[in-house]
Design a protein around this motif. Structure first.
Motif, PDB file in Angstrom:
ATOM      1  N   MET A 102      39.931  34.954 -15.274  1.00 39.68           N
ATOM      2  CA  MET A 102      38.909  34.018 -14.800  1.00 39.68           C
ATOM      3  C   MET A 102      37.982  33.591 -15.939  1.00 39.68           C
ATOM      4  SD  MET A 102      39.221  33.081 -11.680  1.00 39.68           S
ATOM      5  CE  MET A 102      40.978  33.038 -12.007  1.00 39.68           C
ATOM      6  N   ILE A 135      39.093  29.017  -7.540  1.00 40.84           N
ATOM      7  CA  ILE A 135      38.999  30.412  -7.968  1.00 40.84           C
ATOM      8  C   ILE A 135      39.782  31.351  -7.055  1.00 40.84           C
ATOM      9  CG2 ILE A 135      37.419  32.359  -8.304  1.00 40.84           C
ATOM     10  CD1 ILE A 135      35.299  30.330  -9.184  1.00 40.84           C
ATOM     11  N   SER A 189      42.968  33.442  -8.192  1.00 41.08           N
ATOM     12  CA  SER A 189      42.723  34.888  -8.207  1.00 41.08           C
ATOM     13  C   SER A 189      43.748  35.613  -7.350  1.00 41.08           C
ATOM     14  CB  SER A 189      41.314  35.188  -7.685  1.00 41.08           C
ATOM     15  OG  SER A 189      40.326  34.693  -8.558  1.00 41.08           O
TER      16      SER A 189
END
Length: 249
Positions: free
Chosen positions: A102, A118, A122
């Protein structure tokens, strides 16, 4: 996709169950449970993500990623039952991988700083790291048990725990990374990855979808290496007792 169209997908489940009955495999119950659980889990995740995307609360984002890492760590730890403290070691390995991924993806401005980007990235990174951790532990367990005499001989000659299992660690790390590397070699030829396919079905430009898929492929390769190496460094002592004897697992 309408509810009616979605319900038609149960035909695939029925085919699988009928095949199990026909061949007397005995997986009908597991298939039924898996079907129900996956449907409920995915629907719940869909509503949770919808809420997070709308609220854009960073604490909720952090919470859901932490839960994903915890569940992944617990699942991967099943490959090494009997190893004390393996869950937290896997958790640290996957968390470090996620943090580095990230930091690079967001820090370099590759994707927008938004839960919409995200969380999916992720999820794929953590999922891949979980598989790598499981493969590492499974291979390490086999290597340690099959090489017990060699390891114990090295210990008797004064080697440290890390020196005694160095060869086994290298083999386990390499083995855990092979599926990711093989997938990288054949992507776009043998298989069309889920992320790219999903974006194209949703109406995205194929070239744009490919760009995001390249990001994921490269991230997977890096995350596989980071997870495997970190876990090997954190867990090698766990294969021994306090007095440096190889554990029976």
């Amino acid at each position: 996709m309408s509810i009616v169209a979605l319900s038609f997908t149960l035909i695939f489940v029925m085919i699988t169950m009928l095949a199990s009955v026909w061949q007397k495999v005995g997986l009908e119950k597991e298939i039924a449970i898996g079907t129900i659980r996956s449907a409920i889990q995915l629907l719940l995740v869909g509503y949770v993500l919808q809420y997070i995307f709308n609220t854009k609360n960073p604490l909720l984002l952090l919470l859901i990623i932490s839960i994903m890492i915890l569940v992944a760590s617990y699942n991967a730890s099943k490959r090494a039952k009997g190893i004390t403290g393996i869950v937290w070691r896997i958790f640290v390995s996957i968390a470090l991988t996620e943090l580095l991924m990230m930091a690079l993806v967001l820090g370099l401005g590759i994707v927008e700083v938004s839960p919409r980007y995200i969380i999916p990235i992720s999820g794929m990174t953590i999922g891949n790291a979980m598989v790598v951790a499981g493969l590492f532990l499974n291979r390490m367990k086999e290597e340690v048990q099959s090489s017990r005499p060699e390891i114990e001989t090295l210990l008797a000659l004064g080697a440290t725990a890390k020196q005694a299992v160095h060869s086994q660690l290298k083999k386990a790390v390499k083995s855990s990374m092979i599926p990711t590397i093989d997938s990288m070699k054949t992507v776009g030829i043998v298989q069309l990855p889920g992320m790219m396919t999903g974006m194209i079905i949703a109406g995205a430009d194929p070239v744009e979808a490919v760009k995001y898929q390249i990001l994921i492929v490269f991230a997977f390769t890096s995350s596989a290496a980071i997870t495997a190496i970190t876990l090997s460094l954190l867990s090698y002592k766990s294969w021994f007792t306090a007095d440096l004897r190889v554990k029976e697992i």
